[in-house]
Write an enzyme that holds these catalytic residues in place. Structure first.
Site, PDB file in Angstrom:
ATOM      1  CG  LEU A 239       8.544   2.447   4.483  1.00  0.00           C
ATOM      2  CD1 LEU A 239       8.051   1.175   3.806  1.00  0.00           C
ATOM      3  CD2 LEU A 239       7.359   3.327   4.854  1.00  0.00           C
TER       4      LEU A 239
ATOM      5  CD  GLU B  97      10.521   2.148  10.092  1.00  0.00           C
ATOM      6  OE1 GLU B  97      10.438   3.087   9.285  1.00  0.00           O
ATOM      7  OE2 GLU B  97      10.423   0.958   9.747  1.00  0.00           O
TER       8      GLU B  97
ATOM      9  NE  ARG C 244      -6.476 -18.439   6.105  1.00  0.00           N
ATOM     10  CZ  ARG C 244      -5.531 -19.243   6.576  1.00  0.00           C
ATOM     11  NH1 ARG C 244      -5.580 -20.533   6.314  1.00  0.00           N
ATOM     12  NH2 ARG C 244      -4.530 -18.755   7.296  1.00  0.00           N
TER      13      ARG C 244
ATOM     14  CE1 TYR D 218       1.268  -0.173   4.348  1.00  0.00           C
ATOM     15  CE2 TYR D 218       0.253   1.990   4.274  1.00  0.00           C
ATOM     16  CZ  TYR D 218       1.077   1.078   4.902  1.00  0.00           C
ATOM     17  OH  TYR D 218       1.731   1.423   6.059  1.00  0.00           O
TER      18      TYR D 218
ATOM     19  CG  HIS E  26      -0.486 -20.400   3.925  1.00  0.00           C
ATOM     20  ND1 HIS E  26      -1.652 -20.902   4.440  1.00  0.00           N
ATOM     21  CD2 HIS E  26       0.141 -19.793   4.953  1.00  0.00           C
ATOM     22  CE1 HIS E  26      -1.734 -20.616   5.722  1.00  0.00           C
ATOM     23  NE2 HIS E  26      -0.654 -19.933   6.066  1.00  0.00           N
TER      24      HIS E  26
ATOM     25  NE  ARG F 295       6.977   4.205   0.240  1.00  0.00           N
ATOM     26  CZ  ARG F 295       6.774   5.029   1.272  1.00  0.00           C
ATOM     27  NH1 ARG F 295       7.769   5.327   2.085  1.00  0.00           N
ATOM     28  NH2 ARG F 295       5.589   5.546   1.480  1.00  0.00           N
TER      29      ARG F 295
ATOM     30  CE  LYS G  16       3.389   3.325   3.071  1.00  0.00           C
ATOM     31  NZ  LYS G  16       3.542   3.457   4.509  1.00  0.00           N
TER      32      LYS G  16
HETATM   33  N1  PLP Z   1       8.064   4.114   8.731  1.00  0.00           N
HETATM   34  C1  PLP Z   1       6.902   3.431   8.782  1.00  0.00           C
HETATM   35  C2  PLP Z   1       6.874   2.121   9.465  1.00  0.00           C
HETATM   36  C3  PLP Z   1       5.745   3.955   8.191  1.00  0.00           C
HETATM   37  O1  PLP Z   1       4.593   3.271   8.229  1.00  0.00           O
HETATM   38  C4  PLP Z   1       5.819   5.226   7.564  1.00  0.00           C
HETATM   39  C5  PLP Z   1       4.647   5.832   6.941  1.00  0.00           C
HETATM   40  O2  PLP Z   1       3.588   5.281   6.875  1.00  0.00           O
HETATM   41  C6  PLP Z   1       7.036   5.892   7.550  1.00  0.00           C
HETATM   42  C7  PLP Z   1       8.145   5.309   8.138  1.00  0.00           C
HETATM   43  C8  PLP Z   1       7.158   7.240   6.882  1.00  0.00           C
HETATM   44  O3  PLP Z   1       7.167   7.059   5.500  1.00  0.00           O
HETATM   45  P1  PLP Z   1       6.660   8.219   4.534  1.00  0.00           P
HETATM   46  O4  PLP Z   1       7.519   9.401   4.834  1.00  0.00           O
HETATM   47  O5  PLP Z   1       6.930   7.680   3.182  1.00  0.00           O
HETATM   48  O6  PLP Z   1       5.252   8.449   4.820  1.00  0.00           O
END
Ligand code: PLP
Length: 280
Positions: A200, A176, A99, A33, A101, A52, A143
Site C-alpha cells: 500500500l 509490510e 448477489r 476505504y 459477481h 489515495r 486500499k
Molecule cells: N500497509 C497496510 C497494509 C495498511 O493497512 C496500512 C494502513 O492501514 C499501511 C500500510 C499504512 O498506511 P498509512 O500510513 O496510510 O496509514
C-alpha cells in the site's frame, strides 16, 4: 463528544447506523476505504488520504458522481462529533443489489463513515513483530475492503505474542505489516520496499520520507529479505494508527539493542512536531 456515523450523507449515532445486508462491500468486499486521524480537532493529512482514496476508486472502476460531496460529509461529520482526537474511517462500496459477481452500472455507491475517539495502544516502548507469509493478492496498492489475509496474519502474530505481523513474500522479502508499513534503518539510510503493487502507498511513510530530509537521513527504496530486515540496526512500523513505532524484536530476536532505536526516536519526535504544527 459523540461517536457518529454517516451513511450516504445522513449523520446518525454510530450505534444506530444501518447498512443494507446485500451491500456489495459486505458480500464481496467490493469497495475501498481510508482511515484518517484527527488531532486536537483537526483532520490530519485528509488531502493525502483523499488523493489515495480517489486513486483506489479509479483502480476498481468506481466513479461516483458526487465524490466531492462525500469529502464535505467527512469534514461535517467529524466537526459534529466534537471528538478532538479521533479515528475517522470511511468507505465507499459499489452499492447494494442481489448477489451477483458482475455489477450493473446503475448501482448507487454506498458511503459509510464512523468517528470514534482514538484509543492509545500504549506502544511507545516499541513492539515485537512476527513474520507471516504474505498471502494477499497482487494489487495491494489498492486500499480495498478485502482484508482477510491481513486479518488472519495479524491474529496469527497476536497469538504468538507479537503486536504486528511482518508480511514476507514468496521471494523471502519483507513487504509490510498487516496494517502498517515496515521500514528499516541501516547506517543513516531508511530502507523502504519499492512502491509497487505489492504494498500500500502508505501516507505515514510519505511523511517519514519528507522528515528524513530534515534529519539528514537518506531514504532508499529496495527490497530487504527477512534476514536483512532482522539484522538492521533499527526497524519501525509506520501507519496512521501506529504513527511511527519502533520494532524491538522480529520473531523473538532483538533488532539492534532490542529497544527503540535512536533514529527511530528522532523520526517519531519529528512526526509528532509536524502534527503539532499542523504541517500536513
Ligand atoms: N500497509 C497496510 C497494509 C495498511 O493497512 C496500512 C494502513 O492501514 C499501511 C500500510 C499504512 O498506511 P498509512 O500510513 O496510510 O496509514
Amino acid at each position: 463528544m459523540r461517536e457518529l456515523a454517516n451513511v450516504n450523507g445522513t449523520i446518525c449515532a454510530l450505534e444506530d447506523a444501518v447498512i443494507p445486508a446485500e451491500d456489495r462491500g459486505c458480500l464481496f468486499g467490493d469497495g475501498v476505504y481510508e482511515v484518517v486521524r484527527a488531532y486536537q480537532g483537526r483532520l490530519w493529512g485528509l488531502h493525502r488520504h483523499w488523493r489515495r482514496f480517489q486513486r483506489s476508486l479509479r483502480e476498481i472502476d468506481l466513479q461516483p458522481a458526487n465524490l466531492e460531496e462525500m469529502r464535505s460529509w467527512i469534514e461535517e461529520t467529524y466537526r459534529a462529533s466534537r471528538i478532538p482526537n479521533a479515528t475517522v474511517y470511511f468507505h465507499l462500496t459499489r452499492g447494494a443489489s442481489p448477489r451477483n459477481h458482475s455489477w450493473s452500472e446503475v448501482l448507487e455507491p454506498s458511503f459509510f463513515m464512523s468517528v470514534r475517539p482514538f484509543t492509545d495502544r500504549g506502544i511507545v516502548a516499541g513492539v515485537k513483530v512476527q513474520s507471516v507469509p504474505d498471502l494477499r493478492w497482487r494489487r495491494c496498492d489498492i486500499k480495498s475492503l478485502n482484508l482477510l489475509p491481513n486479518v488472519l496474519a495479524k491474529q496469527q502474530a497476536r497469538k504468538l505474542g507479537a503486536y504486528e505481523a511482518l508480511l514476507v513474500d514468496t521471494r523471502g522479502n519483507v513487504t509490510e505489516g498487516s496494517s502498517s508499513a515496515a521500514l528499516a534503518i541501516l547506517e543513516r539510510t531508511i530502507i523502504a520496499p519499492p512502491q509497487t503493487s505489492s504494498i500500500l502507498p502508505s501516507i505515514t511513510r510519505e511523511f517519514v520520507e519528507e522528515i528524513a530530509v530534515g534529519l539528514k537521513l537518506s531514504f532508499q527504496e529496495r527490497w530487504l529479505s527477512l534476514a536483512e530486515f532482522r539484522s538492521a540496526g533499527e526497524a519501525f512500523l509506520a501507519g496512521t494508527s501506529d504513527e511511527v513505532t519502533g520494532i524491538t524484536h522480529v520473531d523473538g530476536q532483538a533488532v539492534g539493542t532490542g529497544g527503540v532505536g535512536p533514529w527511530t526516536r528522532e523520526i517519531q519526535k519529528a512526526y509528532r512536531q509536524r502534527i503539532e504544527r499542523g504541517k500536513d
